[in-house]
Design an enzyme around this catalytic site. Structure first.
Site, PDB file in Angstrom:
ATOM      1  N   HIS A 175      -0.649   0.016  -9.768  1.00 50.58           N
ATOM      2  CA  HIS A 175      -1.312  -0.930  -8.867  1.00 50.58           C
ATOM      3  C   HIS A 175      -1.883  -2.121  -9.637  1.00 50.58           C
ATOM      4  CE1 HIS A 175      -3.428  -1.147  -4.691  1.00 50.58           C
ATOM      5  NE2 HIS A 175      -3.108  -2.351  -5.134  1.00 50.58           N
ATOM      6  N   GLU A 200      -4.263   7.068  -5.092  1.00 51.55           N
ATOM      7  CA  GLU A 200      -4.505   6.360  -6.348  1.00 51.55           C
ATOM      8  C   GLU A 200      -5.957   6.533  -6.778  1.00 51.55           C
ATOM      9  OE1 GLU A 200      -3.495   2.306  -5.687  1.00 51.55           O
ATOM     10  OE2 GLU A 200      -1.392   2.738  -5.262  1.00 51.55           O
ATOM     11  N   ARG A 260       0.847  -1.181   0.000  1.00 54.06           N
ATOM     12  CA  ARG A 260       0.000   0.000   0.000  1.00 54.06           C
ATOM     13  C   ARG A 260       0.888   1.239   0.000  1.00 54.06           C
ATOM     14  NH1 ARG A 260      -3.352  -2.852  -1.532  1.00 54.06           N
ATOM     15  NH2 ARG A 260      -5.490  -3.182  -0.766  1.00 54.06           N
TER      16      ARG A 260
END
Length: 336
Positions: free
Chosen positions: A298, A269, A240
């Site tokens: 991601h 994000e 993360r």
């Protein structure tokens, strides 16, 4: 009457998998939300007995609009997108799907490290453009032999273990720090355990982050921690974004202490303006980033097989918890 399970993002085109597993005891309701559920109607949320969400956040205001809600399944490992305090206050169960994407993310973490450490990124970057580098090797501190390095795992759950086993197979010495794993857990893996974060960092030629995002891990790796690492180390984050201070990372890369970084996650994000210096320099191909920095959006988890797994495992979790009364993948309300 069948239970209604809201999938707010509309990830899948049909309900064949859900129907096969739920056998008519539940139905799926699909929305078209992006990032949060503010675009979904009150009527849609009012029908939801459960929510299955990938990237869409589940906030207190969403829970308040779902009076029948009993379960939230995070379609992934991390559950920081779910307001668990609001869920606990309402008696809503929160689950994740920790068994999906393990191989993909573990492999991707090692791939980031290898791409940097063996110069793949360096030569890819420097052989492009109007004035490519000479057709020859480049002496650069990011390039190292695997067998002389220590691959340090911050967190050694399913994904950390998968990454460590792959790194070990490639010649790295593997160490880990994970206070949640019981003593002796590592026997048979060939990993060395350290007792403190500082001890991990001091020997981390490659630091690979695999801890969940919690109150305790938010901002865990800042400038002090990065400077504890050996000079010319590499940092990899597939966990993360907020665990790692990327402004501090930009500073220690620019002054030469950290040789390279591979990030599949960043603090916000998708990124919004003003974007962090590190991302701006990467997009602008700033000279100090060339061969030293990889940023991906991601996607470490992504493969067709992983998408199939995440769907099936989420649907099975709904079945287990709501239809069969099991505790499959339940996140305790009191956990971080």
């Amino acid at each position: 009457m069948a239970l209604t399970v809201l999938e707010p993002e509309g990830l899948y085109p049909d309900s064949s998998v859900e129907d096969a597993i739920w056998q008519g005891a539940a139905r799926v309701l699909r929305g078209n939300a992006v990032n949060d559920m503010s675009s979904l109607s009150d009527a849609m949320l009012a029908q939801a007995d459960a929510i299955m969400t990938l990237r869409c956040s589940v906030r207190a205001e969403d829970i308040a609009r779902a009076p029948n809600l009993k379960l939230v399944v995070r379609m992934g490992v991390g559950y920081d997108r779910v307001d668990r305090e609001a869920c606990a206050a309402r008696g809503v169960i929160v689950c994740n799907t920790p068994d999906y994407g393990t191989m993909e993310v573990g492999e991707f973490a090692v791939l980031l490290a290898m791409s940097l450490r063996r110069g793949l990124t360096l030569y890819h970057d420097t052989q492009r453009g109007d004035t490519p580098a000479p057709w020859a090797f480049i002496r650069h501190p990011v390039v190292r032999r695997q067998e002389v390095q220590t691959f340090a795992l911050l967190g050694c759950g399913r994904i950390g273990t998968a990454a460590g086993l792959r790194a070990k197979a490639l010649g790295y010495r593997v160490v880990f720090f994970d206070p949640l794993q019981p003593n002796g857990w590592e026997r048979g893996l060939g990993f060395a355990r350290v007792r403190t974060l500082d001890a991990l960092l001091e020997q981390a030629d490659v630091l690979s982050i695999h801890t969940p995002l919690t109150r305790a891990t938010r901002g865990l790796i800042g400038e002090r921690e990065l400077r504890l690492m050996p000079k010319n180390a590499v940092v990899v984050n597939t966990a993360r974004g907020p665990i790692l201070d990327i402004d501090a990372l930009a500073r220690v890369m620019q002054d030469g202490h950290i040789a390279g970084a591979g990030l599949d996650v960043i603090p916000v994000e998708p990124p919004v303006e003003p974007v962090p210096e590190l991302l701006r320099a990467y997009r602008d191909r700033a000279p100090w980033t060339l061969g030293r920095l990889i940023i991906t959006p991601h996607i470490a988890f992504h493969s067709p097989e992983a998408w199939d797994d995440i769907r099936r495992l989420s649907v099975e979790t709904v079945r287990d918890v709501l239809l069969e009364g099991k505790q499959t993948n339940v996140i305790p309300p009191q956990s971080e």
